[in-house]
Design a protein around this motif. Sequence first.
Motif, PDB file in Angstrom:
ATOM      1  N   ALA A  39      37.280  32.422  45.335  1.00  0.00           N
ATOM      2  CA  ALA A  39      37.269  33.887  45.270  1.00  0.00           C
ATOM      3  C   ALA A  39      37.546  34.374  43.857  1.00  0.00           C
ATOM      4  O   ALA A  39      36.897  35.307  43.365  1.00  0.00           O
ATOM      5  CB  ALA A  39      38.319  34.450  46.240  1.00  0.00           C
ATOM      6  N   GLU A  40      38.524  33.723  43.179  1.00  0.00           N
ATOM      7  CA  GLU A  40      38.815  34.119  41.789  1.00  0.00           C
ATOM      8  C   GLU A  40      37.622  33.860  40.884  1.00  0.00           C
ATOM      9  O   GLU A  40      37.281  34.667  40.026  1.00  0.00           O
ATOM     10  CB  GLU A  40      40.042  33.355  41.290  1.00  0.00           C
ATOM     11  N   HIS A  41      36.966  32.695  41.095  1.00  0.00           N
ATOM     12  CA  HIS A  41      35.789  32.384  40.268  1.00  0.00           C
ATOM     13  C   HIS A  41      34.671  33.388  40.508  1.00  0.00           C
ATOM     14  O   HIS A  41      34.028  33.870  39.565  1.00  0.00           O
ATOM     15  CB  HIS A  41      35.322  30.969  40.600  1.00  0.00           C
ATOM     16  N   ASP A  42      34.425  33.711  41.802  1.00  0.00           N
ATOM     17  CA  ASP A  42      33.378  34.698  42.115  1.00  0.00           C
ATOM     18  C   ASP A  42      33.700  36.044  41.491  1.00  0.00           C
ATOM     19  O   ASP A  42      32.810  36.744  40.977  1.00  0.00           O
ATOM     20  CB  ASP A  42      33.248  34.849  43.632  1.00  0.00           C
ATOM     21  N   LYS A  43      34.999  36.420  41.536  1.00  0.00           N
ATOM     22  CA  LYS A  43      35.390  37.703  40.946  1.00  0.00           C
ATOM     23  C   LYS A  43      35.150  37.709  39.446  1.00  0.00           C
ATOM     24  O   LYS A  43      34.641  38.684  38.884  1.00  0.00           O
ATOM     25  CB  LYS A  43      36.859  37.973  41.249  1.00  0.00           C
ATOM     26  N   GLU A  44      35.523  36.583  38.786  1.00  0.00           N
ATOM     27  CA  GLU A  44      35.295  36.500  37.335  1.00  0.00           C
ATOM     28  C   GLU A  44      33.812  36.573  37.007  1.00  0.00           C
ATOM     29  O   GLU A  44      33.396  37.247  36.052  1.00  0.00           O
ATOM     30  CB  GLU A  44      35.890  35.201  36.804  1.00  0.00           C
ATOM     31  N   MET A  50      31.463  38.001  38.805  1.00  0.00           N
ATOM     32  CA  MET A  50      30.982  39.370  39.039  1.00  0.00           C
ATOM     33  C   MET A  50      31.415  40.298  37.908  1.00  0.00           C
ATOM     34  O   MET A  50      30.636  41.142  37.449  1.00  0.00           O
ATOM     35  CB  MET A  50      31.525  39.879  40.376  1.00  0.00           C
ATOM     36  N   ASP A  51      32.670  40.122  37.440  1.00  0.00           N
ATOM     37  CA  ASP A  51      33.144  40.966  36.319  1.00  0.00           C
ATOM     38  C   ASP A  51      32.322  40.719  35.064  1.00  0.00           C
ATOM     39  O   ASP A  51      31.938  41.661  34.355  1.00  0.00           O
ATOM     40  CB  ASP A  51      34.620  40.673  36.039  1.00  0.00           C
ATOM     41  N   ARG A  89      28.929  42.253  35.525  1.00  0.00           N
ATOM     42  CA  ARG A  89      28.993  43.711  35.404  1.00  0.00           C
ATOM     43  C   ARG A  89      29.145  44.137  33.946  1.00  0.00           C
ATOM     44  O   ARG A  89      28.496  45.072  33.483  1.00  0.00           O
ATOM     45  CB  ARG A  89      30.172  44.229  36.228  1.00  0.00           C
ATOM     46  N   GLN A 126      46.712  46.891  42.184  1.00  0.00           N
ATOM     47  CA  GLN A 126      45.284  47.082  41.914  1.00  0.00           C
ATOM     48  C   GLN A 126      45.034  48.413  41.205  1.00  0.00           C
ATOM     49  O   GLN A 126      44.189  48.497  40.309  1.00  0.00           O
ATOM     50  CB  GLN A 126      44.512  47.025  43.225  1.00  0.00           C
TER      51      GLN A 126
END
Length: 521
Positions: free
Chosen positions: A72-77, A79-80, A83, A299
């Motif tokens: 999840a952290e990798h996917d978030k990074e 995506m960031d 973006r 957040q």
Amino acid sequence: MDPNLISIIIGAAALIAGVVAGRLFFAKNTKKQVEEAEQQAQNILREAESRAETIKKEKQLEAKERFVQLKAEHDKEVMDKNRKMVEAEGRIKQKEVSINQKETTLDKQVKENEAIKETLNRQIEVVNVKRTELEKHQEEHIRRLEKIANLSADEAKSQLIESLKHEAQTQALALQQEIIEDARLKANKEARKIVIQSIQRTAAEQTIENTVTVFQLETDEIKGQIIGREGRNIRAIEAATGVDLIVDDTPEAIILSSFDPLRREIARLSLQRLVADGRIHPARIEEVVEKTRKQLEEQIMEIGERTVMELGIHGLHKELIRIVGKMRFRSSYGQNLLMHSRETANLCAIMASELGMNPKLAKRAGLLHDIGKVPDEETELSHALLGARLAEKYGENPAVVNAIGAHHDEMEMQYVISPIIQACDAISGARPGARREIMQQYIQRIKDLENLAMTYPGVEKAYAIQAGRELRVIVEADKVTDGESDKLSFEMAQKIQTEMTYPGQIKVTVIREKRAVNVAR
């Protein structure tokens, strides 16, 4: 035979018999101990294998959870980063378009300057010719005056000077009026050009905030767990979050309804955790909602820090950064408040740059101009004055404070950037599709309902649900009795009926719950 010998023989035989019997007894006991030791060893082995299997399963579960978290952290990074790359490409394209527009404008200005230069040269030639003709007329006029009026040269000169002076004053007044009108037209044209360029360079996609969130489920069986026995779970969720849960025939979905986006987000994240965990009961619901609320605070801080970093604003107080993050979960007439503030900040920076002013200061004031709309506590002040007070409290520049307080003409504009903030705020809100007046009126009515209930003593929480058709009030059991609950519900209904305007009818539900909790140590 000798009796002594017989005694010795009998003793030896008895000794031999005793040794043999002892060995047989010792061998029997030894065999039994060996069997017991083997049995214990087998029990220990079985217990060790069971414990090893348990530890193995626990480690496997921990490894899976760690893998899911890292993924999840990798996917978030990822995506960031994607973006940020998309945003960077967008900014580069905007800069290219802006440079091309400036090049076109410069070429046009060069051509206009050349044309003006040629016109001035022709006008100078005409002026020289006129000057020569005027000198000839002046000489002829002097001779006629001397001849007709028998005037001296000095007297004729005085009359001529007076005549020319009056004529020059008349021409000067006409020329002055012409210059003023020309300057006014050019100023209006330049102002329109600056505003249009600012709007074009910050064109943003507009979205209207909704009051519902759809929570997707893997199967419809989970709906029963969320509802709970006799609906106790769903009541606990609604009481803890203030969000109305609508469970209908929609397959694999639950609708979360609330006018407050922050409440909806807390409810969504809490439901997500509860469904993933599988333990859904009132005590667990309250624990998860409280943890989610704290997580959302972190957040909010992260959103505020990312926003000021992307806008290039430095030295902002941490409390103001938190308020900026809270804007993400608020709307103004249906327009997301953080998107509106960011767009206003960019408009202010561009307009200030075109006017030769400080763009960073204007961007700062544009971002903070609506911080009074997300207060931690409700006050009687308008959002503009409250925002100015907050900015002053946290050490903002006096120009920023004045721009915030004056963007709705509730304070006197004392700095040049104040009208810029006001104009950019109006531009952002006036974009087609940006705002929705009816939504804001509905949200205000919902807030008034909740605030009315909170004015009564003993009220702990108040939530307007069912699109404002029901007011659910939670009272403290130690301060309000069952009889007083009935009275409180009646009084609230009467007050709503006399003081508020609303469509249809509003149901007032007062909830009183007594809990006895002790800990065994």
